[in-house]
Design a protein around this motif. Structure first.
Motif, PDB file in Angstrom:
ATOM      1  N   VAL A   1       0.830  -1.205   0.000  1.00 28.53           N
ATOM      2  CA  VAL A   1       0.000   0.000   0.000  1.00 28.53           C
ATOM      3  C   VAL A   1       0.862   1.251   0.000  1.00 28.53           C
ATOM      4  O   VAL A   1       0.559   2.229  -0.696  1.00 28.53           O
ATOM      5  N   GLU A   2       1.953   1.234   0.740  1.00 29.92           N
ATOM      6  CA  GLU A   2       2.847   2.404   0.746  1.00 29.92           C
ATOM      7  C   GLU A   2       3.408   2.690  -0.637  1.00 29.92           C
ATOM      8  O   GLU A   2       3.625   3.845  -0.996  1.00 29.92           O
ATOM      9  N   SER A   3       3.616   1.644  -1.447  1.00 31.32           N
ATOM     10  CA  SER A   3       4.111   1.875  -2.806  1.00 31.32           C
ATOM     11  C   SER A   3       3.055   2.575  -3.661  1.00 31.32           C
ATOM     12  O   SER A   3       3.392   3.284  -4.607  1.00 31.32           O
ATOM     13  N   VAL A   4       1.780   2.396  -3.324  1.00 26.12           N
ATOM     14  CA  VAL A   4       0.706   3.112  -4.022  1.00 26.12           C
ATOM     15  C   VAL A   4       0.621   4.551  -3.504  1.00 26.12           C
ATOM     16  O   VAL A   4       0.471   5.500  -4.278  1.00 26.12           O
ATOM     17  N   LEU A   5       0.735   4.713  -2.199  1.00 25.16           N
ATOM     18  CA  LEU A   5       0.651   6.052  -1.610  1.00 25.16           C
ATOM     19  C   LEU A   5       1.777   6.957  -2.098  1.00 25.16           C
ATOM     20  O   LEU A   5       1.615   8.179  -2.139  1.00 25.16           O
ATOM     21  N   LYS A   6       2.918   6.385  -2.477  1.00 22.92           N
ATOM     22  CA  LYS A   6       4.055   7.164  -2.972  1.00 22.92           C
ATOM     23  C   LYS A   6       3.906   7.578  -4.435  1.00 22.92           C
ATOM     24  O   LYS A   6       4.736   8.328  -4.946  1.00 22.92           O
ATOM     25  N   GLN A   7       2.887   7.109  -5.100  1.00 20.01           N
ATOM     26  CA  GLN A   7       2.711   7.432  -6.508  1.00 20.01           C
ATOM     27  C   GLN A   7       2.539   8.946  -6.703  1.00 20.01           C
ATOM     28  O   GLN A   7       1.884   9.610  -5.907  1.00 20.01           O
ATOM     29  N   THR A   8       3.110   9.472  -7.780  1.00 20.87           N
ATOM     30  CA  THR A   8       2.952  10.890  -8.093  1.00 20.87           C
ATOM     31  C   THR A   8       1.538  11.189  -8.569  1.00 20.87           C
ATOM     32  O   THR A   8       1.071  12.314  -8.444  1.00 20.87           O
ATOM     33  N   TYR A   9       0.875  10.190  -9.116  1.00 19.59           N
ATOM     34  CA  TYR A   9      -0.515  10.333  -9.547  1.00 19.59           C
ATOM     35  C   TYR A   9      -1.394  10.129  -8.325  1.00 19.59           C
ATOM     36  O   TYR A   9      -1.409   9.054  -7.734  1.00 19.59           O
ATOM     37  N   LYS A  10      -2.112  11.159  -7.925  1.00 19.29           N
ATOM     38  CA  LYS A  10      -2.830  11.133  -6.646  1.00 19.29           C
ATOM     39  C   LYS A  10      -4.330  10.882  -6.758  1.00 19.29           C
ATOM     40  O   LYS A  10      -4.963  10.585  -5.753  1.00 19.29           O
ATOM     41  N   ASN A  11      -4.925  10.990  -7.941  1.00 19.52           N
ATOM     42  CA  ASN A  11      -6.367  10.812  -8.049  1.00 19.52           C
ATOM     43  C   ASN A  11      -6.688   9.318  -8.130  1.00 19.52           C
ATOM     44  O   ASN A  11      -6.972   8.772  -9.194  1.00 19.52           O
ATOM     45  N   SER A  12      -6.614   8.692  -6.966  1.00 20.37           N
ATOM     46  CA  SER A  12      -6.834   7.256  -6.905  1.00 20.37           C
ATOM     47  C   SER A  12      -7.589   6.905  -5.632  1.00 20.37           C
ATOM     48  O   SER A  12      -7.594   7.665  -4.663  1.00 20.37           O
ATOM     49  N   GLU A  13      -8.236   5.763  -5.701  1.00 17.42           N
ATOM     50  CA  GLU A  13      -8.804   5.141  -4.507  1.00 17.42           C
ATOM     51  C   GLU A  13      -8.103   3.805  -4.363  1.00 17.42           C
ATOM     52  O   GLU A  13      -7.797   3.147  -5.358  1.00 17.42           O
ATOM     53  N   ILE A  14      -7.817   3.419  -3.129  1.00 18.12           N
ATOM     54  CA  ILE A  14      -7.084   2.190  -2.874  1.00 18.12           C
ATOM     55  C   ILE A  14      -8.044   1.239  -2.172  1.00 18.12           C
ATOM     56  O   ILE A  14      -8.331   1.401  -0.982  1.00 18.12           O
ATOM     57  N   ILE A  15      -8.565   0.302  -2.923  1.00 14.86           N
ATOM     58  CA  ILE A  15      -9.572  -0.624  -2.405  1.00 14.86           C
ATOM     59  C   ILE A  15      -8.875  -1.877  -1.905  1.00 14.86           C
ATOM     60  O   ILE A  15      -8.316  -2.642  -2.688  1.00 14.86           O
ATOM     61  N   ILE A  16      -8.901  -2.063  -0.590  1.00 16.86           N
ATOM     62  CA  ILE A  16      -8.291  -3.241   0.018  1.00 16.86           C
ATOM     63  C   ILE A  16      -9.413  -4.191   0.408  1.00 16.86           C
ATOM     64  O   ILE A  16     -10.294  -3.826   1.197  1.00 16.86           O
ATOM     65  N   ILE A  17      -9.380  -5.384  -0.147  1.00 14.92           N
ATOM     66  CA  ILE A  17     -10.383  -6.389   0.165  1.00 14.92           C
ATOM     67  C   ILE A  17      -9.757  -7.382   1.128  1.00 14.92           C
ATOM     68  O   ILE A  17      -8.878  -8.170   0.753  1.00 14.92           O
ATOM     69  N   ASP A  18     -10.171  -7.326   2.394  1.00 16.60           N
ATOM     70  CA  ASP A  18      -9.695  -8.271   3.397  1.00 16.60           C
ATOM     71  C   ASP A  18     -10.568  -9.518   3.302  1.00 16.60           C
ATOM     72  O   ASP A  18     -11.732  -9.510   3.685  1.00 16.60           O
ATOM     73  N   ASP A  19      -9.977 -10.575   2.798  1.00 17.01           N
ATOM     74  CA  ASP A  19     -10.728 -11.801   2.521  1.00 17.01           C
ATOM     75  C   ASP A  19     -10.769 -12.729   3.734  1.00 17.01           C
ATOM     76  O   ASP A  19     -10.345 -13.875   3.667  1.00 17.01           O
ATOM     77  N   GLY A  20     -11.268 -12.201   4.862  1.00 22.61           N
ATOM     78  CA  GLY A  20     -11.442 -13.023   6.054  1.00 22.61           C
ATOM     79  C   GLY A  20     -10.158 -13.318   6.798  1.00 22.61           C
ATOM     80  O   GLY A  20     -10.012 -14.398   7.370  1.00 22.61           O
ATOM     81  N   SER A  21      -9.235 -12.364   6.833  1.00 23.79           N
ATOM     82  CA  SER A  21      -7.953 -12.583   7.518  1.00 23.79           C
ATOM     83  C   SER A  21      -8.159 -12.960   8.979  1.00 23.79           C
ATOM     84  O   SER A  21      -9.050 -12.439   9.660  1.00 23.79           O
ATOM     85  N   THR A  22      -7.271 -13.837   9.465  1.00 19.40           N
ATOM     86  CA  THR A  22      -7.324 -14.280  10.858  1.00 19.40           C
ATOM     87  C   THR A  22      -6.114 -13.804  11.653  1.00 19.40           C
ATOM     88  O   THR A  22      -5.955 -14.166  12.813  1.00 19.40           O
ATOM     89  N   ASP A  23      -5.255 -13.002  11.036  1.00 15.71           N
ATOM     90  CA  ASP A  23      -4.087 -12.445  11.721  1.00 15.71           C
ATOM     91  C   ASP A  23      -4.360 -10.968  12.035  1.00 15.71           C
ATOM     92  O   ASP A  23      -5.508 -10.572  12.172  1.00 15.71           O
ATOM     93  N   VAL A  24      -3.337 -10.154  12.117  1.00 12.70           N
ATOM     94  CA  VAL A  24      -3.511  -8.737  12.467  1.00 12.70           C
ATOM     95  C   VAL A  24      -3.745  -7.833  11.244  1.00 12.70           C
ATOM     96  O   VAL A  24      -3.738  -6.620  11.364  1.00 12.70           O
ATOM     97  N   THR A  25      -3.971  -8.440  10.092  1.00 12.78           N
ATOM     98  CA  THR A  25      -4.204  -7.670   8.870  1.00 12.78           C
ATOM     99  C   THR A  25      -5.318  -6.636   9.015  1.00 12.78           C
ATOM    100  O   THR A  25      -5.147  -5.488   8.568  1.00 12.78           O
ATOM    101  N   PRO A  26      -6.470  -6.945   9.621  1.00 17.28           N
ATOM    102  CA  PRO A  26      -7.517  -5.912   9.758  1.00 17.28           C
ATOM    103  C   PRO A  26      -7.037  -4.659  10.485  1.00 17.28           C
ATOM    104  O   PRO A  26      -7.398  -3.538  10.109  1.00 17.28           O
ATOM    105  N   GLY A  27      -6.202  -4.822  11.500  1.00 13.64           N
ATOM    106  CA  GLY A  27      -5.658  -3.667  12.211  1.00 13.64           C
ATOM    107  C   GLY A  27      -4.730  -2.840  11.342  1.00 13.64           C
ATOM    108  O   GLY A  27      -4.738  -1.610  11.385  1.00 13.64           O
TER     109      GLY A  27
END
Length: 154
Positions: free
Chosen positions: A23-49
């Motif tokens: 995600v940080e590699s997307v946030l560093k993009q010079t092109y800023k008109n974006s939405e970053i859709i993260i699909i958490d597919d039922g993670s059981t670790d600390v990914t949701p946090g």
């Protein structure tokens, strides 16, 4: 020139070790008109946090949560259905974009060449120490792409 919205779709399942870097590699993009859709597919670790922290850091992050693991394809389709962008960019949770101008270059190309419907890039595979293992550039011309696209993901 108006910058069209790009929907960046990142499916993840138990991506605690790599998702933040992706995600940080997307946030560093010079092109800023974006939405970053993260699909958490039922993670059981600390990914949701981790996803929640990313959302707090940048309002472009959109969270989609599956209560149970539905699989990669369903997660991608859900992200596509939720995306509002004119263009879609894909990123796996264990990958990153090394070129900070990737989206800028690709959107610029597509805007100037409306007869094209798809753009891509190369691949650099690294090992766990960050050492380059292989660098691969995919076919660039229509004929070359057509010869390989049904055989391998070019």
């Amino acid at each position: 020139m108006i910058q069209p919205l790009v929907s960046v779709i990142i499916p993840t399942y138990n991506g605690q070790k790599t998702l933040k870097r992706a995600v940080e590699s997307v946030l560093k993009q010079t092109y800023k008109n974006s939405e970053i859709i993260i699909i958490d597919d039922g993670s059981t670790d600390v990914t949701p946090g981790i996803i929640s922290q990313l959302k707090e850091r940048d309002s472009r992050v959109v969270i989609i949560k599956h209560d149970n693991n539905r699989g990669f394809v369903e997660s991608l389709n859900r992200g596509l259905g939720e995306g509002r962008g004119l263009y879609v960019a894909r990123l796996d949770d264990d990958d990153l974009w090394v070129d900070d101008k990737k989206l800028e270059k690709q959107v610029d190309f597509l805007q100037k060449n409306p007869e094209y419907v798809l753009v891509g890039g190369g691949l650099i595979k690294i090992d766990s120490d960050g050492k380059e293992v292989i660098r691969y550039l995919f076919p660039q011309k229509d004929g070359q792409i057509r010869k390989t696209i049904l055989i391998s993901n070019s």
